[in-house]
Design an enzyme around this catalytic site. Structure first.
Site, mmCIF file in Angstrom:
data_model
loop_
_atom_site.group_PDB
_atom_site.id
_atom_site.type_symbol
_atom_site.label_atom_id
_atom_site.label_comp_id
_atom_site.label_asym_id
_atom_site.label_seq_id
_atom_site.Cartn_x
_atom_site.Cartn_y
_atom_site.Cartn_z
ATOM 1 N N GLU A 52 31.823 -16.025 -54.630
ATOM 2 C CA GLU A 52 30.393 -15.852 -54.924
ATOM 3 C C GLU A 52 30.397 -14.336 -55.447
ATOM 4 O O GLU A 52 31.130 -13.519 -55.139
ATOM 5 C CB GLU A 52 29.537 -16.139 -53.709
ATOM 6 C CG GLU A 52 28.153 -15.622 -54.069
ATOM 7 C CD GLU A 52 27.353 -16.409 -53.048
ATOM 8 O OE1 GLU A 52 27.509 -16.820 -52.034
ATOM 9 O OE2 GLU A 52 25.790 -16.028 -53.219
ATOM 10 N N GLU A 212 21.798 -24.528 -51.119
ATOM 11 C CA GLU A 212 20.877 -24.462 -49.826
ATOM 12 C C GLU A 212 19.564 -24.465 -50.210
ATOM 13 O O GLU A 212 18.809 -23.619 -50.156
ATOM 14 C CB GLU A 212 21.054 -23.204 -49.084
ATOM 15 C CG GLU A 212 22.601 -23.139 -48.288
ATOM 16 C CD GLU A 212 23.055 -21.993 -47.337
ATOM 17 O OE1 GLU A 212 22.034 -21.208 -47.356
ATOM 18 O OE2 GLU A 212 24.080 -22.145 -46.802
ATOM 19 N N TYR A 282 28.429 -22.105 -40.588
ATOM 20 C CA TYR A 282 29.042 -20.793 -40.068
ATOM 21 C C TYR A 282 28.875 -20.862 -38.794
ATOM 22 O O TYR A 282 27.746 -20.916 -37.878
ATOM 23 C CB TYR A 282 28.451 -19.577 -40.811
ATOM 24 C CG TYR A 282 28.719 -19.633 -42.285
ATOM 25 C CD1 TYR A 282 29.886 -18.975 -42.813
ATOM 26 C CD2 TYR A 282 27.598 -19.939 -42.987
ATOM 27 C CE1 TYR A 282 29.879 -18.792 -44.173
ATOM 28 C CE2 TYR A 282 27.679 -19.701 -44.409
ATOM 29 C CZ TYR A 282 28.893 -19.407 -44.961
ATOM 30 O OH TYR A 282 28.954 -19.295 -46.496
ATOM 31 N N GLU A 335 30.615 -24.839 -47.498
ATOM 32 C CA GLU A 335 30.497 -23.376 -47.044
ATOM 33 C C GLU A 335 30.979 -23.445 -45.494
ATOM 34 O O GLU A 335 30.318 -24.120 -44.612
ATOM 35 C CB GLU A 335 29.171 -22.510 -47.227
ATOM 36 C CG GLU A 335 29.049 -22.240 -48.713
ATOM 37 C CD GLU A 335 27.959 -21.364 -48.882
ATOM 38 O OE1 GLU A 335 27.567 -20.577 -47.900
ATOM 39 O OE2 GLU A 335 27.395 -21.767 -49.886
HETATM 40 O O1 AHR Z 1 28.460 -17.245 -48.001
HETATM 41 C C1 AHR Z 1 27.314 -16.415 -47.867
HETATM 42 C C2 AHR Z 1 26.052 -17.237 -48.132
HETATM 43 O O2 AHR Z 1 25.865 -17.899 -47.048
HETATM 44 C C3 AHR Z 1 25.879 -18.059 -49.346
HETATM 45 O O3 AHR Z 1 25.377 -17.464 -50.309
HETATM 46 C C4 AHR Z 1 24.796 -19.041 -48.684
HETATM 47 O O4 AHR Z 1 24.834 -20.288 -49.410
HETATM 48 C C5 AHR Z 1 24.985 -18.983 -47.385
HETATM 49 O O5 AHR Z 1 23.912 -18.773 -46.698
#
Ligand code: AHR
Length: 532
Positions: A52, A212, A282, A335
């Site tokens: 990104e 997202e 995450y 992600e």
């Molecule tokens: O990876 C960082 C950010 O995390 C990305 O831009 C987003 O999609 C997510 O919230």
């Protein structure tokens, strides 16, 4: 031999499963592999990556520019390409992330010197706004579609483009597809592509429809996230396009349900158009949030949080199946990773830090979950490839290192394309309360002809586990072991010590049935066997 080297030798022996270090051989475990119970073919795309325009990922990480003194291939960092090839990247996602929904692809095509400078999506975050002006703040657009596709080709990966659904229209999406995929000389956009040096179509297959969309991609409800206008009439140019819809915020199952319901309210045919639905997870961080400075409790807490991925996959899959009863649409975890506090690698390198052995175990645990759900997960993309979050590489100017995450990807590449086999782990639960009952050993197994690949994570930071490995109805002939571990759970690579943590590889001698192996504490292990 001095004491230090004696200790080191003992540690190396333990790392290779030959001797139990530290505490005693605390507990026995058993692994049972079931060759008659295949789960599904492991899509190589599960081993994908994500890039990104964020911090030091694109500029400096990938793109150094053609006139740089840093070794480069047409502006792309050579050390990155060379090392990336080692982990066999099947697919790379770009340009975001949240950045994608503020990106106009037209800014990044045509002569580089004439491209506009734009304010980056992340420019107003505290860390970036305080940094001196740089490409992480004002994007010069020197890295656009042609450069990204060239990077993918150099690395041997397929491109996966995430389109802007929040601030552009379906027509912009169609035209980006036309720019990439229309035949040489056929359209004005194909000519523009050729003017940028790429006459032949890119044949891009994977297209994300927003990112997202429940949050930075437009704050849509599942009902409002209407993608039919984007995907149903998109131009194909003979390319079997694989559209990927945004998923919900982690465990927001209601969002998944309402999106699938709305999508199919007129007919079920959009399910045939859609390749996948995204899921982002995450596992975050623990304690002080520092990537390198953490306690044993933080270690267990993070590893336990990482394994939540399994519940998320199961639950979203079940809800998708309420409407998509034939499970035409697969899960795309585009992600994932651990996410610690930004460390000061370089100004503006938002979310950059040096991952440790702990993050290597997060990688092993997560990739094993994907392997075990090979029937559901068609693609996954670790966030992010370089200088960002759960990164495989750290680069700044002429400095470069691979991280422990990279090593796990290299070890696990052996799983790509294999048949995932059901494998039972009979192993004690970890006792520290922060581990929340996490299993000490877990893993996955894949079959490639007569070759069997078994990966195992030992999350216990103190104890080795002597383990019986059975394969039902067959015998195992051991071939090799690769082990990533350290006596220091904080071990990591840095610019000064790029090889501080790397796997140890060893050939294994033929052995009895069951095969006994001792998994070192705090380790990721790959064993290879022949099935006889
Ligand atoms: O990876 C960082 C950010 O995390 C990305 O831009 C987003 O999609 C997510 O919230």
């Amino acid at each position: 031999m001095n004491l230090m080297s004696l200790h080191r030798r003992q540690w190396m022996a333990a790392s290779l499963g030959l001797l139990a270090p530290r505490a005693s051989r605390a507990a026995a475990a058993r692994i049972e592999i079931l060759p008659e119970e295949p789960i599904g073919r492991i899509s190589p795309d599960i081993y994908g990556h994500f890039t990104e325009h964020l911090g030091g990922c694109i500029y400096d990480g990938i793109w150094v520019g053609e006139n740089s003194s840093i070794p480069n291939i047409g502006g792309i960092r050579k050390a990155l390409v060379d090392n990336l090839k080692r982990i066999k990247p099947p697919v790379i996602r770009w340009p975001g992330g949240c950045f994608a929904d503020s990106y106009n692809w037209r800014d990044g095509v045509g002569p580089r010197a004439a491209r506009p400078r734009r304010t980056n999506f992340w420019a107003n975050t505290e860390y970036v706004s305080k940094a001196p002006d740089g490409p992480y703040k004002y994007d010069p657009n020197h890295f656009g579609t042609n450069e990204f596709v060239r990077f993918c080709k150099l690395a041997g990966a397929e491109p996966y483009l995430a389109a802007n659904l929040r601030s552009l229209k379906p027509l912009d999406f169609y035209e980006w597809i036309e720019y990439c995929n229309s035949p040489a000389g056929a359209t004005t956009l194909a000519d523009l592509r050729a003017a940028g040096g790429e006459r032949n179509p890119f044949l891009v297959r994977f297209w994300g429809v927003g990112n997202e969309s429940w949050g930075c991609g437009g704050n849509f409800t599942g009902d409002e996230y209407a993608i039919r206008r984007f995907v149903e009439w998109a131009p194909r140019f003979g390319v079997p396009l694989s559209f990927i819809a945004s998923g919900p915020n982690v465990a927001d199952y209601a969002w998944t349900r309402s999106f699938f319901s709305k999508l199919t309210e007129k007919s079920k045919s959009p399910l045939r158009t859609l390749y996948g639905a995204a899921l982002h997870y995450y596992c975050g961080t623990t304690g002080k949030g520092d990537a390198v400075d953490f306690t044993a409790d933080d270690w267990y807490a993070l590893l336990s949080k990482a394994t939540r991925m399994e519940e998320l996959i199961r639950n979203h899959w079940q809800i998708m199946g309420e409407i998509d009863t034939e499970h035409h649409v697969k899960l795309i975890v585009d992600e994932w990773g651990a996410w610690h506090k930004t460390a000061d690698i370089a100004p503006g390198y938002l979310f950059g830090y040096f991952p440790t052995l702990r993050d290597a175990l997060v990688s092993g645990l997560t990739l094993d979950i994907f392997n075990r759900h090979a029937d559901k997960v068609a693609m996954a993309n670790a966030a992010q490839l370089v200088n960002n979050i759960h990164t495989s590489f750290i680069a700044h100017e002429d400095k470069f290192t691979v991280t422990p995450v990279f090593h796990v990807f290299e070890m696990y590449a052996a799983h790509q394309g294999g048949m995932s086999l059901r494998t039972e782990f009979l192993t004690p639960r970890l006792k520290p309360p922060s581990a929340r009952g996490l299993a000490s050993l877990s893993g996955s197994c894949s079959l490639h002809g007569a070759r069997l690949v078994l990966s195992v994570v030992n999350a216990d930071e103190k104890n080795a586990f002597e383990t019986e490995i059975h394969v039902r109805g067959r015998r195992l002939s051991p071939i090799s072991a690769a082990v990533l571990t350290s006596k220091d759970i904080h071990a990591h690579n840095s610019f000064d010590h790029p090889n501080a943590l790397q796997p140890v590889e060893k050939k294994l001698a033929p052995a009895g049935d069951p095969y006994i192996y001792s998994f070192a504490p705090a380790s990721v292990t790959r064993l290879e066997f022949d099935l006889t």
